[in-house]
Structures are given as C-alpha cells and as structure tokens.
Design a protein around this motif. Structure first.
Motif: not given
Ligand code: FPP
Ligand code: MG
Length: 327
Positions: A76-93, A114-117, A119-123
């Motif tokens: 669970i924590i492994a998937a969570t940290v990756e999801m946090i990481h992905m959210a930050t990348l979507v927003h970073d771009d 708008e969609t990227a923001v 989606l990052g929030d969803y993640l």
C-alpha cells in the motif's frame, strides 16, 4: 515497467512485489467513468523506474530475516508513494510548460492545463485514500507532512525564479523539500513497517534523503546537458523557467569577470549552448557532478545494518545508478 532491478538474490521477490503494487495502483484509480480511466491509463506511463516503490520494498525486506514476507501495508505504501510522485509530475509539467515526459506527450500538452491540474488532484486524492486503507493514521500523518513539505519546496522555487542571488544553501533546501523528502519517506516507511528501531528508521530516512538530493542534481544536469531523445522528457526547462540549478549557482558564485558575465548573459538570453560552454570551462558542471557522487557515498554510509542476504549490495547498486543514469 522499464525498470531494471539489479541482479540480486532479492530481485524475484522485488519484481513480484512491484507487480502487486502495480495491481493495487490500477485498482485504486479505477473509476466508473471511461474518460477518467483513459487518462489514468495514459499517465501510468509515468511509472518508469519505480524507484520509490522499490525503495519501500527493499527497505522492508532489508529490515527482516531471509524468508520473512513483506506485509500488505508495504504494498500500500509503495503504491501510495508512487501515486504521490505521479501527481507531482503531472502538476510539475503544467508549471514547467513541458510537452514531453517518459518519451510521450504530457497531459497538459495533449489535454490542456485544466485537465492536467484536475488529474494531478485525482492522483493525490487517491494516494491518500489508498494510504488510509492501511488503517494506520501515523502513515497518513507522515505522508501528509511530506506532501506539505514538497509543495513548500515548489513554492520557494517559484518565488526565487530568475533570482541570480540564489545560493547553494537555498538550492539544497528547495531540492530536499521538492524531491528528497519523498524518497526519504519511502525508505523510512518501508523499514518502519518491518519493525525497524527508531534509530534505524531515522538512518533509512537520511539514506533516502541524501539519495533524493543526488537524484535531483543529476536531473538538473540532464536538463542542462541531455538531449530530449535520450532523457525522454522536455529538457532545457530550468533555463527557460528561470530556475537556477547547482552548476549555474556554482559558476555564478565561483567566477568573476568575463567568465561570470558570459554565464549571466547566457541565462538572460536563455542560450543553452552558451551556458553549457561557460559552465563546462569553469568546471562548474564537474563540481556539481562531484557533489552528487559525494552525496551518494554519504547516503551509503547512512545505511543501517541489513539482515536480508543481498539487500545491502542491491541498495548500493540502486544508489550508484542514481548518478550514473542518462534518463
Ligand atoms: C520535478 O522537478 C518536480 C518535483 C520533484 C516536485 C513537483 C511538485 C509539485 C509541482 C507540487 C505538486 C504537489 C502535489 C502534492 C500534487 P523538475 O521540473 O526539476 O523535474 P523534471 O525534470 O522531472 O520535470
Ligand atoms: Mg519539470
């Protein structure tokens, strides 16, 4: 998954673990709406090297004896940290107005900001929902601190854009916050879930944070020196967005006269070739590289005693790859 887990007696266990993590990840993001699923499937490409989940699993295994399985909470924590990481990348771009990541077009490029923001929030929302399923508020508390720190790092970075007086101390603080704390938490929580002592949990965290800073220095070097085809993402964004990175700061603070002026002019004109030439001839690029290598060495020295056969060697190999990578 493009990753390459180093050859190790632990490799089969880690690869099986990462498959479980990917399944959890996909199940968590599944929506009743095909439009949402389509976007999530698209950004799952961002799950590249899976460094952070790998560190959760390896720290977890390293803390227990041979034959002891990981807990569901590790997954669970492994998937969570990756999801946090992905959210930050979507927003970073969005922030970086980047068009390419992991050799494909970014969400902001394809679908707009708008969609990227959203989606990052969803993640990020799903990351904390998933973490809650572990049933341990201490995990949510810790990862909440991490995401607060991460956002602070980005906000400080934004506030110092185009600021030629940025010093190395502030650069390291930004990088520690925006990148390293999440890597530190991955290591720390993996070990904590396996029952590591308080002292060892702190050592795992320091290991991860030093590795995270080295990772970001390498990332900044690739942004300055790499080519898009090899790195697989938009490069030159730091210069474009006025982000001063370590080699630039070392050059500005370590030179005077024509050498310094050449770099300042190149930054002002966003001239990547001129900047690379100035930073190469002053040795600033080599010095930044050396600092990343030294941080990896310092990280290795933090590693607490490991109990699992092959764990230490695997961690050392993973650490070395952070600065040897070209993408
Ligand atoms: C990569 O920087 C960016 C980060 C490590 C953090 C980005 C964080 C945010 C945008 C805040 C969003 C927060 C949440 C909680 C969703 P980079 O641009 O140097 O790296 P790159 O080369 O991979 O683009
Ligand atoms: Mg970026």
């Amino acid at each position: 998954m493009s990753s390459a887990i180093p050859i190790s007696p632990l490799a089969p266990e880690i690869l099986t673990g990462l498959q479980r993590v990917a399944t959890l990840f996909d199940a968590q993001l599944a929506s009743d709406f095909p439009a949402v699923n389509e976007l999530c499937r698209y950004v799952e490409r961002y799950r590249g090297k899976m460094l952070r989940p790998t560190l959760v699993l390896v720290a977890g295994l390293a803390t227990t004896d041979d034959g002891t399985p990981l807990r569901h909470e590790h997954d669970i924590i492994a998937a969570t940290v990756e999801m946090i990481h992905m959210a930050t990348l979507v927003h970073d771009d969005v922030l970086d107005e980047a068009a390419v990541r992991r050799r494909g077009e970014t969400v902001n490029f394809l679908r707009g900001n708008e969609t990227a923001v959203m989606l990052g929030d969803y993640l990020i929302s799903n990351a904390f929902h998933l973490c809650s399923r572990a049933g341990d508020p201490a995990l949510n508390l810790r990862l909440g601190e991490v995401t607060n720190t991460l956002c602070e790092g980005e906000l400080v970075q934004l506030s110092r854009r185009h600021d030629l007086s940025l010093d190395t101390e502030t650069y390291f603080e930004i990088v520690r916050r925006k990148t390293a704390v999440l890597v530190g938490a991955a290591c720390e929580l993996g070990a904590r879930l396996s029952g590591a002592s308080t002292a060892d949990v702190a050592a795992w965290r320091r290991f991860g944070e030093q590795l995270g800073v080295a990772f970001q220095i390498q990332d900044d070097l690739l942004d300055l020196l790499g080519d898009e085809a090899t790195v697989g993402k938009s490069i030159g964004r730091d210069l474009e967005k006025g982000k001063l990175t370590l080699p630039m700061i070392l050059h500005i603070r370590g030179t005077s006269g024509a050498a310094r002026t050449a770099a300042l002019d190149a930054i002002d004109a966003k001239d990547g070739a001129a900047l690379r030439a100035a930073l190469t001839s002053s040795g600033a690029i080599d010095r930044a590289r050396l600092q990343a290598v030294e941080l990896v060495e310092a990280a290795k020295r933090e590693l607490p005693t490991t109990r699992r056969t092959g764990a230490r060697e695997l961690l050392i190999e993973l650490a070395d790859r952070v600065v040897a990578r070209d993408h």
